[in-house]
Scaffold this active site. Structure first.
Site, PDB file in Angstrom:
ATOM      1  N   LYS A 239      -6.296  -1.691   6.007  1.00 28.35           N
ATOM      2  CA  LYS A 239      -6.315  -1.651   4.537  1.00 28.35           C
ATOM      3  C   LYS A 239      -7.236  -0.497   4.144  1.00 28.35           C
ATOM      4  O   LYS A 239      -8.164  -0.169   4.884  1.00 28.35           O
ATOM      5  CB  LYS A 239      -6.844  -3.002   4.009  1.00 28.35           C
ATOM      6  CG  LYS A 239      -7.037  -3.059   2.500  1.00 28.35           C
ATOM      7  CD  LYS A 239      -5.724  -3.030   1.741  1.00 28.35           C
ATOM      8  CE  LYS A 239      -5.947  -2.960   0.221  1.00 28.35           C
ATOM      9  NZ  LYS A 239      -4.747  -2.475  -0.494  1.00 28.35           N
TER      10      LYS A 239
ATOM     11  N   ASN B 161       3.256  -3.714  -6.486  1.00 27.36           N
ATOM     12  CA  ASN B 161       1.913  -4.244  -6.273  1.00 27.36           C
ATOM     13  C   ASN B 161       0.898  -3.454  -7.067  1.00 27.36           C
ATOM     14  O   ASN B 161       1.075  -2.260  -7.314  1.00 27.36           O
ATOM     15  CB  ASN B 161       1.540  -4.228  -4.784  1.00 27.36           C
ATOM     16  CG  ASN B 161       0.866  -2.924  -4.380  1.00 27.36           C
ATOM     17  OD1 ASN B 161      -0.335  -2.745  -4.563  1.00 27.36           O
ATOM     18  ND2 ASN B 161       1.654  -1.998  -3.849  1.00 27.36           N
TER      19      ASN B 161
ATOM     20  N   ASN C  90      -6.731   8.072   1.849  1.00 25.61           N
ATOM     21  CA  ASN C  90      -5.877   7.567   0.775  1.00 25.61           C
ATOM     22  C   ASN C  90      -6.227   8.305  -0.509  1.00 25.61           C
ATOM     23  O   ASN C  90      -7.158   7.924  -1.230  1.00 25.61           O
ATOM     24  CB  ASN C  90      -6.045   6.057   0.611  1.00 25.61           C
ATOM     25  CG  ASN C  90      -5.085   5.511  -0.442  1.00 25.61           C
ATOM     26  OD1 ASN C  90      -4.474   6.283  -1.186  1.00 25.61           O
ATOM     27  ND2 ASN C  90      -4.953   4.203  -0.514  1.00 25.61           N
TER      28      ASN C  90
ATOM     29  N   CYS D 192      -3.285   6.104  -4.019  1.00 27.18           N
ATOM     30  CA  CYS D 192      -3.044   4.799  -4.648  1.00 27.18           C
ATOM     31  C   CYS D 192      -2.652   5.037  -6.105  1.00 27.18           C
ATOM     32  O   CYS D 192      -3.356   5.740  -6.836  1.00 27.18           O
ATOM     33  CB  CYS D 192      -4.288   3.918  -4.573  1.00 27.18           C
ATOM     34  SG  CYS D 192      -4.005   2.325  -5.389  1.00 27.18           S
TER      35      CYS D 192
ATOM     36  N   LYS E 160      -2.728  10.960   3.074  1.00 23.39           N
ATOM     37  CA  LYS E 160      -1.552  10.211   2.605  1.00 23.39           C
ATOM     38  C   LYS E 160      -1.253  10.625   1.172  1.00 23.39           C
ATOM     39  O   LYS E 160      -2.101  10.527   0.284  1.00 23.39           O
ATOM     40  CB  LYS E 160      -1.796   8.704   2.697  1.00 23.39           C
ATOM     41  CG  LYS E 160      -0.545   7.895   2.326  1.00 23.39           C
ATOM     42  CD  LYS E 160      -0.681   6.454   2.739  1.00 23.39           C
ATOM     43  CE  LYS E 160       0.553   5.642   2.380  1.00 23.39           C
ATOM     44  NZ  LYS E 160       0.427   4.238   2.771  1.00 23.39           N
TER      45      LYS E 160
ATOM     46  N   ASN F 210       3.069   7.222  -0.334  1.00 20.94           N
ATOM     47  CA  ASN F 210       2.504   5.999  -0.918  1.00 20.94           C
ATOM     48  C   ASN F 210       3.531   5.453  -1.916  1.00 20.94           C
ATOM     49  O   ASN F 210       4.632   5.999  -2.049  1.00 20.94           O
ATOM     50  CB  ASN F 210       1.170   6.307  -1.593  1.00 20.94           C
ATOM     51  CG  ASN F 210       0.233   5.097  -1.625  1.00 20.94           C
ATOM     52  OD1 ASN F 210       0.658   3.975  -1.926  1.00 20.94           O
ATOM     53  ND2 ASN F 210      -1.034   5.307  -1.327  1.00 20.94           N
TER      54      ASN F 210
ATOM     55  N   GLY G 113      10.026   2.149   2.771  1.00 22.95           N
ATOM     56  CA  GLY G 113      11.330   1.493   2.838  1.00 22.95           C
ATOM     57  C   GLY G 113      11.951   1.384   4.212  1.00 22.95           C
ATOM     58  O   GLY G 113      13.165   1.188   4.325  1.00 22.95           O
TER      59      GLY G 113
HETATM   60  O1  RRO Z   1      -4.652  -1.627  -3.127  1.00 22.50           O
HETATM   61  C1  RRO Z   1      -3.650  -1.243  -3.762  1.00 22.50           C
HETATM   62  O2  RRO Z   1      -3.356  -1.700  -4.871  1.00 22.50           O
HETATM   63  C2  RRO Z   1      -2.769  -0.176  -3.255  1.00 22.50           C
HETATM   64  C3  RRO Z   1      -3.206   0.939  -2.565  1.00 22.50           C
HETATM   65 BR1  RRO Z   1      -4.957   1.142  -2.017  1.00 22.50          BR
HETATM   66  C4  RRO Z   1      -2.297   1.974  -2.240  1.00 22.50           C
HETATM   67  O3  RRO Z   1      -2.620   3.008  -1.653  1.00 22.50           O
HETATM   68  N1  RRO Z   1      -1.016   1.821  -2.640  1.00 22.50           N
HETATM   69  C5  RRO Z   1      -0.589   0.738  -3.279  1.00 22.50           C
HETATM   70  O4  RRO Z   1       0.607   0.646  -3.613  1.00 22.50           O
HETATM   71  N2  RRO Z   1      -1.481  -0.259  -3.593  1.00 22.50           N
END
Ligand code: RRO
Length: 302
Positions: A43, A67, A126, A129, A164, A191, A243
């Site tokens: 994570k 998400n 990362n 996000c 990423k 991402n 995907g």
């Molecule tokens: O934690 C998240 O909400 C999240 C992250 Br860090 C990310 O890089 N990509 C994503 O869709 N959710």
């Protein structure tokens, strides 16, 4: 037959766990390793503990999931204890670890990367996000910030560093150019794709954060096109993600130019051992076509 070498690191196969799924604890990583993955990605971990966004943080939609977890994690000092607990076991299983790192600025990225470095084989930055203000794509949508974060981390750690990338930009090549210029050893794409769902009875967005990132089958063509473009323009290894559910999906990414792939939402569709299933499907294809793995990387460009 699936042995893969990327940046001098040997992987028993090129089918890895993506960041954000089953990467919160050491035991979850071990569970995935037992499912046959060549590497597991943690994570995304930051400097301090973070509770993340309020619920609901995930909802299933047509073709995938939306998400907005909001980077929940225990902070690097706690998280390394998880890695310490399982590193040896993963090593025995010949499974590599990719440490996903986030921060709000260069200093945070450097501090967390340096702490992470001792326990992982590759650092994945990362900068993508889609719904964490001040983090993630706030950096990855800006070429100058992307450059300075990647450059600073590259100067501070000895292991390979991958960036990423976010698909939520007008010109991903501009961002890729900045991070490759900064010296990253490889790219991870993609991402999640920014999206939203509304509960029409409640007359409100479903996610606590209102919008989030779309993953799953629906985003595969977006990922394939981006990996294709990256392969055409850069000489660094690419890890394809977005995907992938079957061996055929993984092969498609590889033919577009990915040296390896990561699976996230696919764990939901096919279970913890999706990694072994996808590897078996890749092997079956290679045998049928009388090809070796290395032959198919980027083959669609020829
Ligand atoms: O934690 C998240 O909400 C999240 C992250 Br860090 C990310 O890089 N990509 C994503 O869709 N959710």
């Amino acid at each position: 037959m699936l042995k893969t070498v990327i940046c001098g690191i040997e992987f028993k196969n090129p089918v890895f766990l993506a960041s954000g799924i089953m990467g919160e604890t050491g035991s979850a990583l071990k569970r995935i390793a037992k499912g046959g993955s060549g590497a597991v990605t943690t994570k995304s971990i930051g400097k301090e503990p973070n509770p993340g966004h309020r619920n609901p943080t995930i909802v299933e939609v047509d073709g995938g999931f939306l998400n907005a977890m909001g980077l929940p994690n225990p902070g690097i000092d706690e998280y390394v204890k998880e890695l310490q607990r399982v590193r040896e076991d993963l090593n025995k299983m010949n499974v590599r670890i990719i440490g996903s790192v986030y921060g709000k600025d260069e200093e945070e990225f450097v501090e967390v990367s340096k702490k992470m470095e001792k326990y992982v084989d590759i650092i994945e930055l990362n900068i993508s996000c889609p719904h964490a203000k001040g983090y993630g794509a706030t950096i990855g949508q800006n070429p100058e910030l992307s450059y300075s974060v990647c450059k600073a981390v590259k100067k501070s750690v000895k292991i390979p560093v991958f960036a990423k990338l976010t698909p939520n930009v007008t010109d991903i090549l501009e961002i890729a150019n900045a991070v490759v210029d900064a010296g990253v050893d490889g790219l991870v794409a993609i991402n999640t794709v920014r999206g939203m769902a509304i509960d029409i009875r409640a007359k409100k967005p479903i996610l606590g954060n209102k919008f989030g990132g779309l993953s799953g089958k629906a985003i595969k063509p977006i990922g394939i096109k981006i990996v294709w473009d990256l392969y055409e323009n850069f000489d660094v290894p690419i890890i394809g993600v977005g995907g992938i559910v079957s061996g055929e999906d993984a092969i498609e990414y590889m033919m577009a130019g990915a040296s390896a792939v990561q699976i996230g939402s696919g764990v939901y569709y096919r279970g913890y051992d999706i990694f072994k299933k996808v590897c078996d499907e890749i092997i079956k294809f290679l045998k049928e076509e009388n090809l070796e793995l290395k032959d198919i990387i980027g083959i669609a460009h020829e």
